[in-house]
Design an enzyme around this catalytic site. Structure first.
Site, mmCIF file in Angstrom:
data_model
loop_
_atom_site.group_PDB
_atom_site.id
_atom_site.type_symbol
_atom_site.label_atom_id
_atom_site.label_comp_id
_atom_site.label_asym_id
_atom_site.label_seq_id
_atom_site.Cartn_x
_atom_site.Cartn_y
_atom_site.Cartn_z
ATOM 1 N N SER A 248 0.817 -1.194 0.000
ATOM 2 C CA SER A 248 0.000 0.000 0.000
ATOM 3 C C SER A 248 0.854 1.248 0.000
ATOM 4 C CB SER A 248 -0.900 -0.033 1.235
ATOM 5 O OG SER A 248 -1.234 1.267 1.594
ATOM 6 N N LYS A 249 0.463 2.195 -0.839
ATOM 7 C CA LYS A 249 1.254 3.416 -0.877
ATOM 8 C C LYS A 249 1.053 4.228 0.384
ATOM 9 C CE LYS A 249 -1.900 5.240 -4.225
ATOM 10 N NZ LYS A 249 -1.926 5.368 -5.642
ATOM 11 N N ARG A 250 -0.067 3.986 1.015
ATOM 12 C CA ARG A 250 -0.333 4.749 2.222
ATOM 13 C C ARG A 250 0.711 4.478 3.307
ATOM 14 N NH1 ARG A 250 -5.959 3.288 3.367
ATOM 15 N NH2 ARG A 250 -5.863 2.629 1.214
ATOM 16 N N TYR A 251 1.199 3.247 3.326
ATOM 17 C CA TYR A 251 2.205 2.925 4.334
ATOM 18 C C TYR A 251 3.607 3.228 3.816
ATOM 19 C CZ TYR A 251 -1.821 0.784 6.354
ATOM 20 O OH TYR A 251 -3.062 0.601 6.860
ATOM 21 N N GLY A 252 3.642 3.802 2.615
ATOM 22 C CA GLY A 252 4.937 4.200 2.072
ATOM 23 C C GLY A 252 5.894 3.039 1.915
#
Ligand code: GLU
Length: 480
Positions: A248-252
């Site tokens: 997930s990009k949210r968690y970088g």
């Protein structure tokens, strides 16, 4: 017909590994088949828009070596290639779709839409506005009542298509909703824009994530109503962090830029992600972009999720690092040496020579050289090496000799250091390994270092080497 594929990122300021893989596969498929690869910017979701994100996309594609044939900066006659600049085109086609019965105006307000929620809160639009008369529609439009345009999906029947990766996909029409095609701000939704653009840009093969697998039937219904030829589809399996979680990009945890910052080489990242969901027939793992172009085929695309294994990517990166010329290696390494303890103290090139064959990613550099400045009191058991037959006693002899030798060397360089240390061994009845091992420990306080006694002494220089050997000898004597 010439193959034309496209990459259609939203300018969000991130390039997630999954997006980059879509770009790569689209590029590889086009190039393998002598076709064109088109870049289109999908910026109709203004809330997600980030300034500078388009330049960021160019920069990443460039670093990755994925070159587009057409795009906002390269007109190929199908532009504009930025969706927000195509607003009028979508409206015109939405009106055409209305004429053909494939869409309709909807004036329902939020309150009415909310009232459609079932006991689980799920709202399925009830085609209420489909029944408005022509006069009612005209009257609402002319008095400025806000509206959206919705797709008119048949209430019965089945839609079907053959995905080149997943095979036949069948969805009953009743499972689909009359989704919004044009929003109240006049901009299209993805669901509409992708159809219009893929058609007008003459895209023959659409590659994208499996999240679109089940909405593709809706798009096909539009192609059919317009009387347009449907493209071929290849939906790509998700990339997972582990068996349960998607990357997930949210968690970088999976952005291209982050990997570059960590010291991965773009070509290694591209090579690795090519293998995330696709396997060449040869089972070869290290492949350049042009080898990937030659080998890429749909048969090799997997149906099952791919697990992103950073260690595997590191391993592959290590192989790339070893194949760099020393000059290129140093170009990448400099900034990591700059942020390490050796800055302004020791020769980067000397360390670079020792590390090129040892590290897998450049960010290992600061910790790989940290030992050189951690010299101080250490445990004398470090001198014990069974196979080498060494201990603190042997070390005392070696270090005493080494000090004499070092003091005597005028031109303190690797060859001199080596020849003189080794040259004394026979006379002292010592093995070469005993001398070199104990001098290394004496110089660094470490039993293993990148490079041995000779390289360490050369890096430290004559004065510092002598200072350290004297310190170590003192340490041995103190504990004797
Ligand atoms: N803009 C969409 C995304 O970033 C593209 C999907 C597609 O390739 O059609 O997910």
């Amino acid at each position: 017909m010439k193959v034309r594929t496209r990459f259609a990122p939203s300018p969000t300021g991130f390039m997630h590994i999954g997006n980059l893989r879509t770009a790569l596969y689209s590029y590889l498929y086009a190039k393998h088949n002598g076709g064109d690869f088109i870049l289109r910017i999908e910026d109709t979701d203004r809330e997600r828009y980030v300034d500078g994100a388009v330049e960021f996309i160019y920069s990443i594609l460039k670093q990755a070596g994925i070159e587009h044939d057409e795009g906002p900066d390269k007109d190929g006659g199908c532009g504009p290639y930025v969706q927000s600049e195509r607003k009028d085109i979508y409206l015109q086609y939405a009106k055409e779709l209305i004429k053909k019965g494939g869409a309709y105006y909807c004036f329902c307000d939020k309150e009415r839409l909310d009232s459609l929620a079932d006991e689980n809160g799920i709202k399925k639009y009830d085609k209420h506005c489909l029944n408005l008369s022509r006069e009612e529609i005209e009257q609402k439009l002319s008095s400025g009542v806000p509206y959206v345009i919705r797709q008119n999906i048949p209430t019965e029947g089945m839609t079907e298509y053959t995905d080149m990766v997943y095979g036949t996909i069948r969805v009953p029409c009743e499972d689909m909703e009359d989704g919004v095609l044009i929003k109240s701000d006049g901009l299209p939704t993805y669901n509409f824009a992708n159809v219009v653009d893929d058609h007008l840009m003459r895209i023959t093969h659409v590659m994208r994530g499996t999240e679109y697998l089940s909405s593709t039937p809706k798009y096909n219904l539009m192609y059919d109503v317009f009387g347009w030829e449907r493209p071929q589809y290849m939906h790509l399996p998700p990339i997972m962090k582990d068996a349960q979680h998607k990357l997930s990009k949210r968690y970088g945890d999976a952005n291209f830029e982050d990997f570059i910052d960590k010291g991965f080489l773009p070509e290694a990242i591209v090579n690795y992600i090519a293998l995330l969901g696709w396997a060449p027939k040869s089972n070869e793992e290290k492949m350049s972009l042009s080898e990937l172009v030659d080998a890429f085929d749909v048969d090799g695309i997997s149906h099952s999720p791919a697990i992103f294994d950073e260690n595997k990517m590191k391993w592959l990166n290590g192989r790339y690092i070893r194949e760099l010329s020393f000059e290129d290696f140093m170009k990448h390494a400099v900034k990591f040496f700059d942020s390490s303890v050796i800055k302004d103290k020791y020769d980067y090139n000397k360390f670079g020579k020792l590390l090129q064959g040892r590290i897998e990613i450049f960010s290992e550099i600061p910790s790989a050289v940290a030992f050189i400045e951690e010299f101080g009191e250490y445990d004398l058991s470090l001198f014990e090496h069974k196979k080498m037959k060494t201990d603190a006693k042997i070390a005392e002899v070696c270090l005493t000799e080494a000090i004499k030798i070092f003091e005597d060397i005028k031109d303190f360089n690797e060859t001199e250091i080596h020849d003189r240390l080794v040259g004394r061994c026979e006379e002292l009845g010592l093995k070469k390994g005993q001398m070199l091992f104990t001098v290394r420990v004496g110089l660094t306080g470490c039993a293993s270092t990148p490079g041995g006694a000779v390289e360490m002494a050369d890096i430290l220089g004559k004065d510092e080497s002598l200072r350290r050997l004297a310190f170590s000898l003192g340490l041995i004597k103190k504990h004797a």
